[in-house]
Scaffold this motif. Structure first.
Motif, PDB file in Angstrom:
ATOM      1  N   THR A 132      48.797  35.412  36.718  1.00 49.73           N
ATOM      2  CA  THR A 132      48.544  34.214  38.583  1.00 49.73           C
ATOM      3  C   THR A 132      49.502  33.109  39.008  1.00 49.73           C
ATOM      4  O   THR A 132      49.350  32.326  37.994  1.00 49.73           O
ATOM      5  CB  THR A 132      46.821  33.682  37.876  1.00 49.73           C
ATOM      6  N   PHE A 133      49.932  33.125  39.903  1.00 52.68           N
ATOM      7  CA  PHE A 133      50.944  32.210  40.309  1.00 52.68           C
ATOM      8  C   PHE A 133      52.010  32.047  39.856  1.00 52.68           C
ATOM      9  O   PHE A 133      53.205  31.472  38.568  1.00 52.68           O
ATOM     10  CB  PHE A 133      50.155  30.938  40.736  1.00 52.68           C
ATOM     11  N   GLY A 134      52.610  33.626  39.102  1.00 51.83           N
ATOM     12  CA  GLY A 134      53.620  34.106  37.934  1.00 51.83           C
ATOM     13  C   GLY A 134      53.128  33.944  36.242  1.00 51.83           C
ATOM     14  O   GLY A 134      54.073  33.375  35.634  1.00 51.83           O
ATOM     15  N   ILE A 135      51.690  33.622  36.030  1.00 50.95           N
ATOM     16  CA  ILE A 135      51.512  32.995  34.528  1.00 50.95           C
ATOM     17  C   ILE A 135      50.695  33.641  34.322  1.00 50.95           C
ATOM     18  O   ILE A 135      49.911  33.618  35.120  1.00 50.95           O
ATOM     19  CB  ILE A 135      51.049  31.850  34.990  1.00 50.95           C
ATOM     20  N   LEU A 136      50.945  33.972  33.139  1.00 54.02           N
ATOM     21  CA  LEU A 136      50.069  35.200  32.257  1.00 54.02           C
ATOM     22  C   LEU A 136      48.267  34.294  32.552  1.00 54.02           C
ATOM     23  O   LEU A 136      48.261  33.232  31.756  1.00 54.02           O
ATOM     24  CB  LEU A 136      50.598  36.039  31.003  1.00 54.02           C
ATOM     25  N   ASN A 137      47.753  35.086  32.815  1.00 56.17           N
ATOM     26  CA  ASN A 137      46.157  34.810  33.137  1.00 56.17           C
ATOM     27  C   ASN A 137      45.985  34.783  31.518  1.00 56.17           C
ATOM     28  O   ASN A 137      45.155  34.007  31.328  1.00 56.17           O
ATOM     29  CB  ASN A 137      45.028  36.270  33.238  1.00 56.17           C
ATOM     30  N   SER A 138      46.176  35.294  30.295  1.00 59.17           N
ATOM     31  CA  SER A 138      45.901  34.382  29.361  1.00 59.17           C
ATOM     32  C   SER A 138      46.557  33.014  29.138  1.00 59.17           C
ATOM     33  O   SER A 138      46.007  33.152  27.989  1.00 59.17           O
ATOM     34  CB  SER A 138      46.425  36.132  28.528  1.00 59.17           C
ATOM     35  N   TYR A 139      47.593  32.813  29.367  1.00 58.58           N
ATOM     36  CA  TYR A 139      48.182  31.603  28.923  1.00 58.58           C
ATOM     37  C   TYR A 139      47.345  30.457  29.832  1.00 58.58           C
ATOM     38  O   TYR A 139      47.233  29.620  29.125  1.00 58.58           O
ATOM     39  CB  TYR A 139      49.999  31.919  29.681  1.00 58.58           C
ATOM     40  N   LEU A 140      46.948  30.641  31.208  1.00 62.00           N
ATOM     41  CA  LEU A 140      45.800  30.110  31.707  1.00 62.00           C
ATOM     42  C   LEU A 140      44.829  30.647  30.997  1.00 62.00           C
ATOM     43  O   LEU A 140      44.280  28.994  30.875  1.00 62.00           O
ATOM     44  CB  LEU A 140      45.705  31.066  33.463  1.00 62.00           C
ATOM     45  N   GLY A 141      44.734  30.868  30.702  1.00 65.67           N
ATOM     46  CA  GLY A 141      43.141  31.575  29.808  1.00 65.67           C
ATOM     47  C   GLY A 141      43.140  30.383  28.562  1.00 65.67           C
ATOM     48  O   GLY A 141      42.096  30.107  28.389  1.00 65.67           O
ATOM     49  N   LEU A 142      43.895  30.787  28.088  1.00 59.48           N
ATOM     50  CA  LEU A 142      44.005  29.483  26.226  1.00 59.48           C
ATOM     51  C   LEU A 142      44.306  27.797  26.601  1.00 59.48           C
ATOM     52  O   LEU A 142      43.475  27.551  26.311  1.00 59.48           O
ATOM     53  CB  LEU A 142      45.543  30.175  25.780  1.00 59.48           C
TER      54      LEU A 142
END
Length: 140
Positions: free
Chosen positions: A56-66
């Motif tokens: 999402t917006f070039g950032i892995l969803n897993s990083y965003l979620g974390l």
């Protein structure tokens, strides 16, 4: 007698801790190690995590979620110890936003990619359960 407010926050802490753990797994464990149980076999999880919807917006969803679930976890612990209207509002907004995004990601897995990542589903379901928790217990 069980304090209803504390029970709500304990449930949220549990759900956010699960989301943080599984988001960390998705963030830091290689997809091949996490998802592919047999050599040469690509699992549903691998397909989901390597799809165009994994960012999402070039950032892995897993990083965003974390990051997001870590903030929600810390905020919930803080709110449990020292309750304020402002923290409760931020917490409620964060839960609402993450739950909407989780429902979107569940839809993507089920109907667009047509594959399910069990680790992603744990994070998404934890998010939706947090929304159900605040709906049941209400906001302060």
């Amino acid at each position: 007698m069980i304090n209803k407010k504390n029970l709500k926050y304990k449930i949220l802490i549990f759900l956010f801790a699960i989301a943080v753990i599984f988001s960390a797994l998705l963030s830091f464990v290689p997809i091949s190690t996490l998802c592919d149980s047999e050599i040469g076999v690509t699992s549903n999880c691998s397909r989901v995590l390597s799809s165009q919807y994994s960012k999402t917006f070039g950032i892995l969803n897993s990083y965003l979620g974390l990051g997001i679930f870590l903030v929600l976890l810390i905020l919930t612990i803080s709110q449990m110890k020292n309750q304020t209207k402002r923290k409760e509002s931020i917490l409620t907004f964060g839960i609402f936003a993450t739950s909407l995004f989780a429902l979107y990601l569940i839809y993507i897995q089920l109907f667009v990619i047509d594959q399910i990542c069990k680790y992603c589903m744990v994070v998404d379901i934890s998010s939706v359960l947090s929304l159900i928790t605040i709906a049941y217990f209400g906001t302060d």
